[in-house]
Design a protein around this motif. Structure first.
Motif, PDB file in Angstrom:
ATOM      1  N   GLN A 365      59.368  21.532 -14.310  1.00  0.00           N
ATOM      2  CA  GLN A 365      58.333  22.519 -15.421  1.00  0.00           C
ATOM      3  C   GLN A 365      56.983  21.484 -15.697  1.00  0.00           C
ATOM      4  O   GLN A 365      55.984  21.951 -16.092  1.00  0.00           O
ATOM      5  CB  GLN A 365      59.025  22.909 -16.491  1.00  0.00           C
ATOM      6  CG  GLN A 365      59.947  24.054 -15.905  1.00  0.00           C
ATOM      7  CD  GLN A 365      61.182  24.196 -16.994  1.00  0.00           C
ATOM      8  OE1 GLN A 365      60.833  24.021 -18.010  1.00  0.00           O
ATOM      9  NE2 GLN A 365      62.356  24.362 -16.448  1.00  0.00           N
ATOM     10  N   ALA A 366      57.622  20.317 -15.794  1.00  0.00           N
ATOM     11  CA  ALA A 366      56.189  19.559 -16.513  1.00  0.00           C
ATOM     12  C   ALA A 366      54.941  19.391 -15.465  1.00  0.00           C
ATOM     13  O   ALA A 366      53.866  18.988 -15.971  1.00  0.00           O
ATOM     14  CB  ALA A 366      56.624  17.852 -16.670  1.00  0.00           C
ATOM     15  N   ALA A 367      55.239  19.540 -14.108  1.00  0.00           N
ATOM     16  CA  ALA A 367      54.152  19.656 -13.490  1.00  0.00           C
ATOM     17  C   ALA A 367      53.470  20.982 -13.478  1.00  0.00           C
ATOM     18  O   ALA A 367      53.982  22.095 -13.128  1.00  0.00           O
ATOM     19  CB  ALA A 367      54.776  19.549 -11.826  1.00  0.00           C
ATOM     20  N   ALA A 368      52.362  20.805 -14.089  1.00  0.00           N
ATOM     21  CA  ALA A 368      51.474  21.892 -14.626  1.00  0.00           C
ATOM     22  C   ALA A 368      51.247  23.021 -13.676  1.00  0.00           C
ATOM     23  O   ALA A 368      51.543  24.284 -13.756  1.00  0.00           O
ATOM     24  CB  ALA A 368      50.320  21.676 -15.337  1.00  0.00           C
ATOM     25  N   PRO A 369      51.091  22.859 -12.438  1.00  0.00           N
ATOM     26  CA  PRO A 369      50.587  23.844 -11.166  1.00  0.00           C
ATOM     27  C   PRO A 369      51.788  24.494 -11.002  1.00  0.00           C
ATOM     28  O   PRO A 369      51.972  25.850 -10.920  1.00  0.00           O
ATOM     29  CB  PRO A 369      50.212  22.979 -10.353  1.00  0.00           C
ATOM     30  CG  PRO A 369      49.793  21.630 -10.413  1.00  0.00           C
ATOM     31  CD  PRO A 369      50.596  21.499 -11.910  1.00  0.00           C
ATOM     32  N   LEU A 370      53.172  23.978 -10.910  1.00  0.00           N
ATOM     33  CA  LEU A 370      54.325  24.522 -10.576  1.00  0.00           C
ATOM     34  C   LEU A 370      54.778  25.361 -11.976  1.00  0.00           C
ATOM     35  O   LEU A 370      55.391  26.493 -11.687  1.00  0.00           O
ATOM     36  CB  LEU A 370      55.360  23.576 -10.298  1.00  0.00           C
ATOM     37  CG  LEU A 370      56.774  24.205 -10.075  1.00  0.00           C
ATOM     38  CD1 LEU A 370      56.596  25.055  -8.822  1.00  0.00           C
ATOM     39  CD2 LEU A 370      57.856  23.040  -9.671  1.00  0.00           C
ATOM     40  N   ASP A 371      54.317  24.966 -13.224  1.00  0.00           N
ATOM     41  CA  ASP A 371      54.609  25.655 -14.136  1.00  0.00           C
ATOM     42  C   ASP A 371      54.231  26.974 -14.326  1.00  0.00           C
ATOM     43  O   ASP A 371      54.711  27.939 -14.765  1.00  0.00           O
ATOM     44  CB  ASP A 371      54.313  24.958 -15.410  1.00  0.00           C
ATOM     45  CG  ASP A 371      54.811  25.484 -16.778  1.00  0.00           C
ATOM     46  OD1 ASP A 371      56.108  25.561 -17.008  1.00  0.00           O
ATOM     47  OD2 ASP A 371      54.109  26.156 -17.571  1.00  0.00           O
ATOM     48  N   TYR A 372      52.878  27.282 -13.671  1.00  0.00           N
ATOM     49  CA  TYR A 372      52.284  28.598 -13.791  1.00  0.00           C
ATOM     50  C   TYR A 372      53.142  29.517 -12.924  1.00  0.00           C
ATOM     51  O   TYR A 372      53.286  30.783 -12.912  1.00  0.00           O
ATOM     52  CB  TYR A 372      50.840  28.449 -12.961  1.00  0.00           C
ATOM     53  CG  TYR A 372      49.730  28.350 -13.690  1.00  0.00           C
ATOM     54  CD1 TYR A 372      49.051  29.314 -14.359  1.00  0.00           C
ATOM     55  CD2 TYR A 372      49.590  26.936 -14.274  1.00  0.00           C
ATOM     56  CE1 TYR A 372      47.998  28.887 -15.155  1.00  0.00           C
ATOM     57  CE2 TYR A 372      48.497  26.756 -15.109  1.00  0.00           C
ATOM     58  CZ  TYR A 372      47.643  27.583 -15.449  1.00  0.00           C
ATOM     59  OH  TYR A 372      46.709  27.498 -16.445  1.00  0.00           O
ATOM     60  N   GLN A 373      54.064  28.828 -11.674  1.00  0.00           N
ATOM     61  CA  GLN A 373      55.083  29.853 -11.130  1.00  0.00           C
ATOM     62  C   GLN A 373      56.259  29.938 -12.018  1.00  0.00           C
ATOM     63  O   GLN A 373      56.785  31.184 -12.089  1.00  0.00           O
ATOM     64  CB  GLN A 373      55.733  29.174  -9.724  1.00  0.00           C
ATOM     65  CG  GLN A 373      54.529  29.128  -8.696  1.00  0.00           C
ATOM     66  CD  GLN A 373      54.180  30.717  -8.212  1.00  0.00           C
ATOM     67  OE1 GLN A 373      55.188  31.309  -8.108  1.00  0.00           O
ATOM     68  NE2 GLN A 373      52.956  31.016  -8.140  1.00  0.00           N
ATOM     69  N   LEU A 374      56.817  29.021 -12.644  1.00  0.00           N
ATOM     70  CA  LEU A 374      58.125  29.071 -13.421  1.00  0.00           C
ATOM     71  C   LEU A 374      58.013  29.679 -14.882  1.00  0.00           C
ATOM     72  O   LEU A 374      58.911  30.498 -15.177  1.00  0.00           O
ATOM     73  CB  LEU A 374      58.622  27.470 -13.694  1.00  0.00           C
ATOM     74  CG  LEU A 374      58.910  27.200 -12.475  1.00  0.00           C
ATOM     75  CD1 LEU A 374      59.208  25.523 -12.506  1.00  0.00           C
ATOM     76  CD2 LEU A 374      59.787  27.639 -11.280  1.00  0.00           C
ATOM     77  N   HIS A 375      56.775  29.865 -15.535  1.00  0.00           N
ATOM     78  CA  HIS A 375      56.521  30.281 -16.682  1.00  0.00           C
ATOM     79  C   HIS A 375      57.082  31.648 -16.948  1.00  0.00           C
ATOM     80  O   HIS A 375      57.015  32.464 -16.050  1.00  0.00           O
ATOM     81  CB  HIS A 375      54.991  30.063 -17.197  1.00  0.00           C
ATOM     82  CG  HIS A 375      54.739  30.515 -18.432  1.00  0.00           C
ATOM     83  ND1 HIS A 375      54.991  29.561 -19.492  1.00  0.00           N
ATOM     84  CD2 HIS A 375      54.349  31.556 -19.114  1.00  0.00           C
ATOM     85  CE1 HIS A 375      54.531  29.762 -20.616  1.00  0.00           C
ATOM     86  NE2 HIS A 375      54.364  31.310 -20.540  1.00  0.00           N
ATOM     87  N   ASP A 376      57.699  31.750 -18.029  1.00  0.00           N
ATOM     88  CA  ASP A 376      58.412  32.923 -18.333  1.00  0.00           C
ATOM     89  C   ASP A 376      59.354  33.670 -17.280  1.00  0.00           C
ATOM     90  O   ASP A 376      59.385  35.098 -17.263  1.00  0.00           O
ATOM     91  CB  ASP A 376      57.176  33.994 -18.653  1.00  0.00           C
ATOM     92  CG  ASP A 376      56.804  34.067 -20.127  1.00  0.00           C
ATOM     93  OD1 ASP A 376      57.867  33.736 -20.887  1.00  0.00           O
ATOM     94  OD2 ASP A 376      55.800  34.776 -20.507  1.00  0.00           O
TER      95      ASP A 376
END
Lengths: 646, 113
Positions: A365-376
């Motif tokens: 999740q610390a990888a910001a681009p991937l976090d856009y997918q994982l968020h919420d």
């Protein structure tokens, strides 16, 4: 004057606990209160899982579900995990450093009562018009517009209990820095004491931002201010920053003492000195420091900009380095040891892979681009439950088994403990492992139901079955505790036979002054050193038997806390709040509202003035009394009979 | 209210030693105080003298920073190396300042309206 070896009436017993400043009794109160709120929050989680067991279920309504998820998160973090860790810090840290109590026993009691009354206040919301329903993060863009008093209960309850936590944190910093026995240098301190020190430091730096945020929210909601209202020139993002500046260190506040507990458990049952002690200390401090530099990774998707996202992504990933150092040190402590797989050790062995799994998803999740997918998504839910249940709850359960002999002079049942571990551990992985995939399949978090046939049905069903198993595990642990009450007292030192640090050198039940004479610490793992040299008393002494100075009990902490409790109702029913003016929340007349606030704060300030003006210098236990108490204790240990009041 | 009044008997030598030390401390406090007033005057003067804002803003902030250090070390006694646990106290003060600085930096840079 109190001694374990004396009988007492019920009323006297209750009064003793209401007024006590003894760290061992406050630890028991923290343990009891923390367990109560742990059970409540666990029940809320079970209700949520039953609702999500099948698609389009109508077990609870959407509004109730929002209240359940908010109260589950808030209660688990602020009112269950924190007090349970404070229970062990109170019970063990003074013993580990060779102190007779904490530095400020009065404040210790005040910290507990503020926490407890704040927690009770928050839970009264269920009976007084509905619980908070904007998530434990209570983002302002949502919570400012929540009708009713739910969010007000959240703000005021956390304000009160947060003050208690801050007070306790400061108390532990001062205790650990100034109250160490002769010879207990910083680099001889056991790891649990070290992690308690760093975690208390994080409390000192992290709780003020929360207090500020909560205060702004309080005046926004209850007194018509507009700090977070963008239509009036405010900014809702400020709440998110203030909350996460506190919220991210909060995670480390909880997990560091858990690391410390495992660093105590593993060397005892691997029967080997902790591997890489100084690197463990360094890693603890580094995690504490880095924990403050990463909060914005909770807000990657709010539009901070690519530069900020990149900085916080890299900072977050660096935390994996000291954490990895710790994991390797634990593994290398176990490696080559003569391992005894007891219940605490089982929890430790289960903790390592579970926590590493939670850490790895954290780096993802610390990888910001991937976090856009994982968020919420449910991926996030799976991640933080792997960290919190796999890291903190296993530590609490393991430490309960580990330290029960010192805290209660009884042992928890070993066989039942093993059964509890397996049921809880399998249930935990059943519940949360599949939630990673639910998240990747697109199931959003915090939804009260979902449509069938999206490939989510089976995983949700299995998840609920796992949650029920975790519930059974907790019930078995409580049963184990109840059974232990009727079991034989241990009356011995070093229950596990391989204790290393100072607390194991003490013979239970402990006298209220802990140490007859202040011990002299001759190295890291002091009890181990003395055992190796055949010292039957477990320690050498730094002083002859002399008068012991102890603090007096006081009811003032409870009175101060009740004052803030009353004032909170005055603020809650303020007629100037947005919701009160809009008619979506009930309110009282301005006079009554202000009157309650003045009365409540008046009681608190009055108690403070009484405390300041009346010198309370404590009392001395004289040598003759010490000898009499030690004789009583020796007789109790030998015969099991308590003496009468003298 | 039952404070025991504390009496301390000092020898002539001790008395003279303390007197000398107190005089030296007082001298240093007054000096520091004078420097602070001077720095404040310089700050006001630079603002009144209509220098470019790009010079005045960082300059005044720098002077403020110097005064914070003076406040901590001269008037709040962090310069006293023999004080109990002074190392821990300094560590907490500067650690807290560093962490708080990142918050200010964040609020000034990445919060948008």
């Amino acid at each position: 004057m109190s001694s374990v070896a004396q009988k007492k009436g019920f009323g006297a017993q209750v009064w003793d606990y209401l007024t006590t400043v003894d760290h061992k009794k406050i630890a028991i109160m923290y343990l009891a209160a923390g367990t109560l709120f742990f059970a409540i929050a666990g029940l809320e989680a079970l209700f949520m899982r039953f609702q999500l067991m099948f698609p389009e279920s109508t077990f609870v309504s959407a509004g109730t579900f929002n209240q359940l998820l908010t109260m589950h998160g808030t209660t688990m973090l602020f009112l269950a995990a924190t007090p349970l860790l404070f229970a062990f810090m109170n019970a063990i840290v003074p013993l580990q450093i060779g102190a007779r109590d904490v530095a400020f026993p009065f404040l210790n009691s005040l910290g507990f009562w503020l926490f407890f009354l704040g927690a009770v206040f928050l839970h009264l919301s269920f009976f007084m018009g509905g619980a908070p329903d904007a998530g434990w993060t209570s983002y302002a863009s949502l919570s400012l517009y929540s009708p009713g008093h739910g969010i007000d209960f959240y703000v005021l309850g956390l304000q009160i209990s947060g003050a208690g936590t801050l007070i306790s944190g400061i108390n532990f910093i001062v205790t650990i820095i100034t109250m160490r026995a002769p010879g207990m240098t910083f680099m001889r301190m056991p790891l649990f004491t070290w992690t308690s020190l760093v975690s208390s430091t994080l409390i000192l730096f992290a709780f003020p931002p929360l207090t500020v945020g909560l205060f702004l929210m309080l005046v926004d909601r209850m007194f018509g201010a507009n700090f977070f209202d963008h239509t009036m020139g405010g900014n809702t993002i400020i709440w998110e920053h203030l909350f996460w500046i506190f919220g991210h260190p909060e995670v480390y506040i909880l997990v560091l003492p858990a690391f410390g507990l495992f660093s105590e458990i593993i060397p005892v049952f691997a029967r080997k000195r902790l591997f890489g002690y100084s690197s463990m200390v360094f890693a603890t401090i580094l995690i504490g420091f880095l924990g403050f530099m990463v909060w914005a990774h909770h807000m990657f998707t709010t539009g901070l900009g690519a530069t900020a996202n990149a900085i916080f992504a890299v900072a977050t990933m660096t935390i994996a380095v000291p954490t990895g150092m710790k994991v390797f040190n634990w593994i290398l402590t176990i490696w080559g040891g003569s391992i005894k797989v007891t219940v605490p050790m089982l929890y430790a062995l289960g903790f390592i892979p579970s926590f590493v799994a939670g850490g790895v998803t954290g780096v993802m999740q610390a990888a910001a681009p991937l976090d856009y997918q994982l968020h919420d998504s449910y991926f996030i839910v799976a991640h933080f439950h792997y960290v919190i249940v796999g890291g903190i709850v296993t530590a609490l359960f393991g430490a309960a088994h580990f330290y029960w002999p010192i805290m209660f002079n009884r042992a928890l049942n070993e066989k039942l403990g093993v059964l509890t571990f397996w049921i809880f551990f399998i249930g935990f992985h059943l519940t949360f492992f599949l939630q990673h995939f639910l998240g990747l399949m697109g199931m959003p978090r915090r939804v009260f139901t979902y449509m069938g046939d999206q490939g989510w049905d089976l995983f949700n069903l299995i998840s609920t079955i796992g949650a029920a198993m975790m519930g059974v595990g907790v019930i078995l642990l409580v049963l184990n505790v109840l059974i232990s009450i009727k079991s034989e007292p241990l009356n011995r030192r070093d229950y596990w036979g391989d204790g290393r640090s100072l607390e194991w050198a003490l013979e239970t039940p402990l006298p209220f002054y802990n140490f007859k004479q202040t011990p002299l610490v001759r190295g890291y793992d002091p009890y181990w050193i003395e055992k190796q040299e055949g010292n039957k008393e477990g320690m050498v002494y730094a002083e002859p038997v002399g008068d012991i100075h102890m603090p007096n009990n006081s009811i003032l902490p409870l009175i101060m806390s009740i004052g803030t409790f009353i004032a909170a109702f005055g603020a809650l029913y303020s007629p100037w709040g947005d919701q009160a003016i809009a008619g979506t929340a009930d309110s009282v007349s301005p006079g009554l509202s202000v009157g309650l606030i003045v009365l409540g704060l008046g009681i608190t300030v009055g108690a403070m003035i009484a405390r300041s003006l009346k010198d309370d210098l404590g009392y001395h236990v004289h040598v003759a009394e010490i000898e009499a108490i030690e004789k009583d204790l020796a007789q109790y240990r030998a015969t099991g009979k308590k003496g009468g009041n003298k | 209210m039952a404070h025991d009044t504390h009496f301390e008997a000092r020898s002539q030598v001790q008395q003279e030693y303390y007197r000398k030390e107190n005089a030296a401390k007082m001298r240093s406090q007054v000096t520091q105080f004078a420097i602070m007033i001077l720095l404040t005057l310089v700050a006001f003067a630079s603002a009144v003298a209509d220098f470019a804002p790009n010079f005045v803003k960082p300059f005044v902030l720098l002077l403020a920073g110097v005064q914070v250090v003076q406040q901590l070390y001269a008037f709040m006694h962090m310069e006293d190396k023999k004080a109990y646990h002074i190392g821990v106290i300094s560590f907490f003060m500067w650690g807290g300042a560093l962490i708080a600085f990142t918050f200010f930096l964040c609020f000034l840079t990445i919060i948008w309206w």
